[in-house]
Design a protein around this motif. Sequence first.
Motif, PDB file in Angstrom:
ATOM      1  N   VAL A 210      64.473  28.714 -18.350  1.00  0.00           N
ATOM      2  CA  VAL A 210      63.826  27.623 -17.614  1.00  0.00           C
ATOM      3  C   VAL A 210      64.490  26.286 -17.934  1.00  0.00           C
ATOM      4  O   VAL A 210      64.783  25.501 -17.023  1.00  0.00           O
ATOM      5  N   ALA A 211      64.734  26.013 -19.201  1.00  0.00           N
ATOM      6  CA  ALA A 211      65.341  24.729 -19.572  1.00  0.00           C
ATOM      7  C   ALA A 211      66.756  24.600 -19.010  1.00  0.00           C
ATOM      8  O   ALA A 211      67.146  23.524 -18.544  1.00  0.00           O
ATOM      9  N   VAL A 212      67.518  25.677 -19.037  1.00  0.00           N
ATOM     10  CA  VAL A 212      68.885  25.652 -18.479  1.00  0.00           C
ATOM     11  C   VAL A 212      68.821  25.356 -16.984  1.00  0.00           C
ATOM     12  O   VAL A 212      69.554  24.503 -16.471  1.00  0.00           O
ATOM     13  N   ALA A 213      67.937  26.056 -16.270  1.00  0.00           N
ATOM     14  CA  ALA A 213      67.800  25.825 -14.828  1.00  0.00           C
ATOM     15  C   ALA A 213      67.336  24.401 -14.543  1.00  0.00           C
ATOM     16  O   ALA A 213      67.823  23.759 -13.604  1.00  0.00           O
ATOM     17  N   ALA A 214      66.414  23.887 -15.350  1.00  0.00           N
ATOM     18  CA  ALA A 214      65.919  22.517 -15.154  1.00  0.00           C
ATOM     19  C   ALA A 214      67.022  21.496 -15.424  1.00  0.00           C
ATOM     20  O   ALA A 214      67.163  20.522 -14.672  1.00  0.00           O
TER      21      ALA A 214
ATOM     22  N   ARG B  63      74.914  23.659 -23.655  1.00  0.00           N
ATOM     23  CA  ARG B  63      76.105  24.502 -23.494  1.00  0.00           C
ATOM     24  C   ARG B  63      75.969  25.385 -22.262  1.00  0.00           C
ATOM     25  O   ARG B  63      76.860  25.450 -21.417  1.00  0.00           O
ATOM     26  N   ALA B  64      74.832  26.067 -22.124  1.00  0.00           N
ATOM     27  CA  ALA B  64      74.622  26.991 -21.010  1.00  0.00           C
ATOM     28  C   ALA B  64      74.516  26.268 -19.665  1.00  0.00           C
ATOM     29  O   ALA B  64      74.860  26.842 -18.630  1.00  0.00           O
ATOM     30  N   ALA B  65      74.062  25.024 -19.686  1.00  0.00           N
ATOM     31  CA  ALA B  65      73.914  24.257 -18.442  1.00  0.00           C
ATOM     32  C   ALA B  65      75.217  23.594 -18.007  1.00  0.00           C
ATOM     33  O   ALA B  65      75.255  22.932 -16.978  1.00  0.00           O
TER      34      ALA B  65
END
Length: 171
Positions: A102-106, A139-141
């Motif tokens: 969720v945090a990466v998508a946000a 990193r993932a975002a």
Amino acid sequence: MDTHVRLEPWGEDDFWLLERKNTPEMTAHLGGPETAEKLASRQRRYAAMSAGAPEAGRMFKVVLVETGETAGSVGYWPRVWDGEDVYETGWGVLPEFQGRGVAVAAARAVVAHVGALDAARAVHAFPSVDHAASNAVCRAAGFRLLGTTDFEYPPGHWHPTHNWRSTPPPP
């Protein structure tokens, strides 16, 4: 695969989310829980940001597309960093939604939002060096780690953070 989220402007009825996030666990890297007065002030600021010009920043609720559940918040606000006009971003995801992307998508969604607003302005995030989860989100975002810096947050409290930068994609 990313969790699908939508960003909804922060509203007058979203104080409950600030209260839910105001726990020792959720605020450990942000100076700890805030008083009721500070939360009320934060609610007024967030609602005003949603009502103002988008260049002045925005706070959003992060809503899961599949279920309509509010999973957390994300926002951006202008600042000058190393002599450059940038936006800073930050997020918080409720415990029951953590570990699901969720945090990466946000973070990706807010960078895309900023890109549509001002493609030339970079987005920075400044998580504490010891906040493994937020650094992993950066990193993932797709943020790029520029290094470590001393950062003041909350006001009057300096601590080492990582400086992550994401240049918004063109609209």
